[in-house]
Motif scaffolding. Structure first.
Motif, PDB file in Angstrom:
ATOM      1  N   TYR A   1      38.690  41.642  32.432  1.00 26.69           N
ATOM      2  CA  TYR A   1      37.825  42.327  33.382  1.00 26.69           C
ATOM      3  C   TYR A   1      36.454  42.641  32.789  1.00 26.69           C
ATOM      4  CZ  TYR A   1      36.541  44.658  37.548  1.00 26.69           C
ATOM      5  OH  TYR A   1      35.900  44.953  38.720  1.00 26.69           O
TER       6      TYR A   1
ATOM      7  N   PRO B   1      32.879  42.235  31.736  1.00 26.38           N
ATOM      8  CA  PRO B   1      31.924  41.266  32.252  1.00 26.38           C
ATOM      9  C   PRO B   1      31.587  40.214  31.206  1.00 26.38           C
ATOM     10  CG  PRO B   1      30.928  43.448  32.066  1.00 26.38           C
ATOM     11  CD  PRO B   1      32.351  43.577  31.665  1.00 26.38           C
ATOM     12  N   SER B   2      31.804  38.980  31.521  1.00 24.61           N
ATOM     13  CA  SER B   2      31.525  37.940  30.541  1.00 24.61           C
ATOM     14  C   SER B   2      30.750  36.826  31.216  1.00 24.61           C
ATOM     15  CB  SER B   2      32.831  37.387  29.992  1.00 24.61           C
ATOM     16  OG  SER B   2      33.507  36.691  31.016  1.00 24.61           O
TER      17      SER B   2
ATOM     18  N   ARG C   1      29.455  35.285  41.187  1.00 24.93           N
ATOM     19  CA  ARG C   1      30.605  36.059  41.664  1.00 24.93           C
ATOM     20  C   ARG C   1      30.649  36.183  43.182  1.00 24.93           C
ATOM     21  NH1 ARG C   1      30.919  35.305  37.069  1.00 24.93           N
ATOM     22  NH2 ARG C   1      31.474  36.645  35.326  1.00 24.93           N
TER      23      ARG C   1
HETATM   24 FE1  DHE Z   1      35.479  40.950  40.475  1.00 27.87          FE
HETATM   25  C1  DHE Z   1      34.814  41.217  43.859  1.00 27.87           C
HETATM   26  C2  DHE Z   1      32.146  41.000  39.818  1.00 27.87           C
HETATM   27  C3  DHE Z   1      36.149  41.117  37.121  1.00 27.87           C
HETATM   28  C4  DHE Z   1      38.779  40.505  41.122  1.00 27.87           C
HETATM   29  N1  DHE Z   1      33.801  41.099  41.618  1.00 27.87           N
HETATM   30  C5  DHE Z   1      33.747  41.217  42.998  1.00 27.87           C
HETATM   31  C6  DHE Z   1      32.371  41.310  43.395  1.00 27.87           C
HETATM   32  C7  DHE Z   1      31.617  41.234  42.260  1.00 27.87           C
HETATM   33  C8  DHE Z   1      32.508  41.108  41.151  1.00 27.87           C
HETATM   34  C9  DHE Z   1      30.105  41.269  42.171  1.00 27.87           C
HETATM   35  C10 DHE Z   1      31.871  41.466  44.838  1.00 27.87           C
HETATM   36  C11 DHE Z   1      31.740  40.112  45.481  1.00 27.87           C
HETATM   37  C12 DHE Z   1      31.330  40.196  46.937  1.00 27.87           C
HETATM   38  O1  DHE Z   1      31.870  41.021  47.676  1.00 27.87           O
HETATM   39  O2  DHE Z   1      30.451  39.420  47.336  1.00 27.87           O
HETATM   40  N2  DHE Z   1      34.344  41.113  38.754  1.00 27.87           N
HETATM   41  C13 DHE Z   1      32.996  41.090  38.728  1.00 27.87           C
HETATM   42  C14 DHE Z   1      32.538  41.176  37.345  1.00 27.87           C
HETATM   43  O3  DHE Z   1      31.341  41.109  36.951  1.00 27.87           O
HETATM   44  C15 DHE Z   1      33.704  41.487  36.512  1.00 27.87           C
HETATM   45  C16 DHE Z   1      33.656  42.984  36.143  1.00 27.87           C
HETATM   46  C17 DHE Z   1      33.788  40.759  35.161  1.00 27.87           C
HETATM   47  C18 DHE Z   1      33.593  39.282  35.193  1.00 27.87           C
HETATM   48  O4  DHE Z   1      33.148  38.745  34.177  1.00 27.87           O
HETATM   49  O5  DHE Z   1      33.882  38.647  36.229  1.00 27.87           O
HETATM   50  C19 DHE Z   1      34.843  41.201  37.502  1.00 27.87           C
HETATM   51  N3  DHE Z   1      37.178  40.865  39.320  1.00 27.87           N
HETATM   52  C20 DHE Z   1      37.224  40.922  37.984  1.00 27.87           C
HETATM   53  C21 DHE Z   1      38.582  40.761  37.498  1.00 27.87           C
HETATM   54  O6  DHE Z   1      38.953  40.760  36.280  1.00 27.87           O
HETATM   55  C22 DHE Z   1      39.464  40.676  38.691  1.00 27.87           C
HETATM   56  C23 DHE Z   1      40.317  41.953  38.771  1.00 27.87           C
HETATM   57  C24 DHE Z   1      40.417  39.484  38.663  1.00 27.87           C
HETATM   58  C25 DHE Z   1      39.769  38.161  38.816  1.00 27.87           C
HETATM   59  O7  DHE Z   1      40.242  37.382  39.653  1.00 27.87           O
HETATM   60  O8  DHE Z   1      38.807  37.866  38.099  1.00 27.87           O
HETATM   61  C26 DHE Z   1      38.437  40.661  39.804  1.00 27.87           C
HETATM   62  N4  DHE Z   1      36.595  40.893  42.177  1.00 27.87           N
HETATM   63  C27 DHE Z   1      37.935  40.647  42.222  1.00 27.87           C
HETATM   64  C28 DHE Z   1      38.369  40.584  43.605  1.00 27.87           C
HETATM   65  C29 DHE Z   1      37.231  40.807  44.397  1.00 27.87           C
HETATM   66  C30 DHE Z   1      36.131  40.989  43.473  1.00 27.87           C
HETATM   67  C31 DHE Z   1      39.802  40.360  44.076  1.00 27.87           C
HETATM   68  C32 DHE Z   1      37.152  40.844  45.928  1.00 27.87           C
HETATM   69  C33 DHE Z   1      37.741  42.088  46.475  1.00 27.87           C
HETATM   70  C34 DHE Z   1      37.646  42.152  47.977  1.00 27.87           C
HETATM   71  O9  DHE Z   1      38.534  42.795  48.560  1.00 27.87           O
HETATM   72  O10 DHE Z   1      36.706  41.620  48.567  1.00 27.87           O
END
Ligand code: DHE
Length: 595
Positions: A57, A59-60, A273
């Motif tokens: 999780y 940010p990378s 993302r």
């Molecule tokens: Fe996410 C949504 C960014 C890590 C699962 N994630 C989002 C959004 C952003 C974001 C900007 C909104 C998108 C939109 O609505 O347009 N996420 C990031 C990161 O920067 C972060 C912290 C680290 C990275 O390097 O990516 C990160 N996210 C994760 C995970 O580790 C998760 C738990 C598992 C995975 O699949 O990577 C994860 N992010 C999710 C999910 C959503 C999400 C399931 C959408 C939720 C929803 O109900 O719309």
């Protein structure tokens, strides 16, 4: 399998979750810092950080790490070309998420040569080795980086930063493929799938999505997508499914085909993302938009072919100090239902952009100053107001998408709000509210969203309740449901991270509402791994809620389906093709913004 349900009155705050948050944000979480002894994460924590879902999780910018940097000319001290490239890879994979691609600082400190040279080689080497109480991991003493790598990184930081490549129209067009032209696509639905009750499930570590039937729970199809696909979004008509990988690859999947398949794809940058599609009346399915972390920009594309039409940089001034920021990443994007606009949230500048797609050529963008570190958010129940978390500032910004203006920026009531898209329901005392849980505290906050009939409660945190602990990522309910579910996948305690808390909405009228704990991990029947339970998603009718049981890539994962009325286990989806399932997107709920 014997389901067990526990009723809990009030949970103790989870101080231990702080380590996960610090790693996630690369900074201190106010309040928690005082409760915590200034210690670096233990080697065991760091091992988890590297190998477990919670670690992932952080940010990378791992895809960026694979690109050879353009400027590889060493300045001081000397690094060979190979060393510079190796260090750049390590930097983008481990450091850039917090310190910024250009090392100008984000949630972590700036590491530009003017500062690093003042600090000196020894200081940098020790800092990288031992970490800091402010959240910098102890990369050296944990064994995460070897002695040689620590030395390399210290020397690397004394040099000018690498300049990762830009991605303009030329590069996008080179990476754009229409696999099935529009004329060759079916004119009507060709398969027997109940598309509206289909779930698009992220298979994070296999770079795929699974299309799973809401009725039979059968995996209908697995489709190859971008690397570690992040989210799925659905076009207004429900025909097209869009996915975006961390590698910024967007897939356009035609759900009418038999079987559904990718009909167009494009790479929009190096890291991304977010993806969304136009939903305003008259523009249904017409456009798509993808926002990138690198380069910092968004691109508007044709909704049926993904042809890139307009690329707009998000580089600009920060909302508070009004300084230039060279790499503000695009976080959540939603499509307005009240105007032909995309709502684009720019993380590091804290600006919310209303991008009007009525006339793409003469693009009109309303810039709304909100708060830095915008991340994720969703609409209120009327789909007029958009609420987004400025996570590292512990605040929520609210935008009126009908009038195109900022309503307010308010404290979220807890530490590091992480709503996903949030949860909308009618509170027994305060009327319509939108809720968020928090990464950094056990708090679940409810914000009044009805400025007409419940004016006194509108845009205020009307109530906070305690859940199982911090480490929460997603909160969920449905208009047909009387329940509110909160996950805690990043909580350090395995029992907490493998279960969810459920509040009865009517109980929120009480002084200290109780919640029920559903042991989803145990219900999955899987005994290995931490079984992190993440992101509830309802079926179309709102009668059942699905949770991912997220283990590491080499372990078994599952999806557990809960009967929303009885809170009992309904079914478990176990299949060796379900590799690291995380986000789940029900077609009907996603396209109609029901949450
Ligand atoms: Fe996410 C949504 C960014 C890590 C699962 N994630 C989002 C959004 C952003 C974001 C900007 C909104 C998108 C939109 O609505 O347009 N996420 C990031 C990161 O920067 C972060 C912290 C680290 C990275 O390097 O990516 C990160 N996210 C994760 C995970 O580790 C998760 C738990 C598992 C995975 O699949 O990577 C994860 N992010 C999710 C999910 C959503 C999400 C399931 C959408 C939720 C929803 O109900 O719309």
């Amino acid at each position: 399998m014997k389901p067990t349900i526990t009723i809990i009155r009030k949970a103790a705050p989870a101080i231990g979750v702080v380590a996960a948050i610090l790693l996630y944000l690369g900074t201190t979480v106010p309040g928690y810092a005082q409760q915590q002894p200034p210690a670096s994460p233990s080697p065991a924590d760091l091992e988890k950080h590297r190998t477990t879902p919670s670690g992932q999780y952080e940010p990378s910018l791992d895809k960026l790490g694979e690109k050879p940097p353009e400027r590889a000319e060493p300045t001081a001290p000397t690094l060979t070309k190979a060393e510079f490239e190796q260090a750049s890879r390590i930097y983008f994979e481990r450091c850039a998420g917090c310190h910024g691609v250009l090392r100008k600082g984000a949630t972590g400190k700036a590491l530009t040569p003017d500062l690093t040279r003042k600090a000196g080689y020894e200081y940098l080497r020790d800092f990288i080795s031992y970490g800091s109480p402010a959240g910098m991991p102890n990369w050296g003493t944990s064994g995460e980086l070897s002695k040689g790598e620590v030395d390399l990184m210290a020397r690397y930081l004394l040099n000018e930063p690498a300049q990762p490549p830009e991605f303009g129209l030329k590069e996008m067009k080179e990476n754009w493929k229409v696999i099935i032209p529009v004329a060759q696509r079916p004119k009507r639905k060709m398969n027997n799938l109940d598309i509206d009750n289909l779930f698009s499930v992220t298979l994070r570590d296999s770079g795929e999505i699974a299309l799973i039937s809401g009725a039979t729970k059968k995996i209908e199809h697995i489709i190859k997508t971008g690397y570690a696909v992040h989210i799925s979004r659905v076009s207004a008509s429900g025909r097209y499914l869009f996915t975006v990988g961390r590698d910024a690859k967007v897939n356009l999947i035609d759900l009418w085909m038999d079987p559904p398949q990718t009909v167009a794809e494009i790479k929009t940058g190096a890291e991304a993302r977010s993806v969304e599609t136009s939903k305003f009346k008259g523009f249904e399915d017409k456009y798509a938009i993808a926002g990138t972390y690198w380069p910092p920009q968004y691109v508007i594309m044709d909704g049926a072919t993904l042809e890139p039409l307009k690329i707009v940089s998000t580089r600009g001034m920060t909302v508070d100090t009004q300084e230039f920021h060279p790499e503000p990443r695009v976080a959540a994007i939603v499509a307005s239902h009240h105007n032909p606009e995309f709502v684009v949230n720019v993380k590091e500048t804290g600006q919310i952009l209303l991008v009007n797609y009525r006339d793409i050529k003469n693009l009109k963008v309303t810039v709304i100053p909100a708060e830095r570190f915008l991340h994720d958010g969703g609409f209120d129940k009327t789909r007029r107001y958009f609420l987004v978390a400025a996570n590292a500032r512990h605040r929520i910004a609210i935008v009126d998408t009908k009038e195109g203006r900022l309503v307010d920026v308010i404290g979220s009531g807890g530490q590091t709000p992480h709503p996903g898209r949030g949860a909308n329901f009618v509170h027994p005392k305060y009327g319509p509210v939108w809720g968020t849980s928090h990464l950094g505290s056990e708090t679940i906050s409810f914000i009044g969203t009805d400025p007409v009939k419940n004016k006194q409660h509108a845009w205020k945190v009307v109530q906070t309740v305690d859940g199982q602990g911090g480490g929460s990522l997603f909160i969920k309910t449905h208009p047909q449901s009387e329940n509110l579910y909160i996950d805690t996948p990043l909580h350090p305690d395995a029992e907490v991270s493998s279960s969810v808390a459920v509040f009865k909405i009517k109980d929120l009228a009480k002084e200290e509402p109780e919640f029920t704990v559903l042991p989803i991990g145990q219900w999955s029947g899987i005994s290995e791994g931490q079984r992190r339970v993440v992101q509830g998603e309802y079926n179309k009718d709102g009668t059942e809620i699905w949770f991912s049981v997220w283990n590491s890539k080499v372990q078994e994962s599952a999806i557990v389906v809960v009967d929303d009325k009885t809170l009992k286990l309904k079914s478990v989806i176990r299949d060796k093709r379900l590799v690291t399932p995380t986000g789940k997107f029900n077609v009907y709920n996603t396209r109609n913004d029901i949450y």
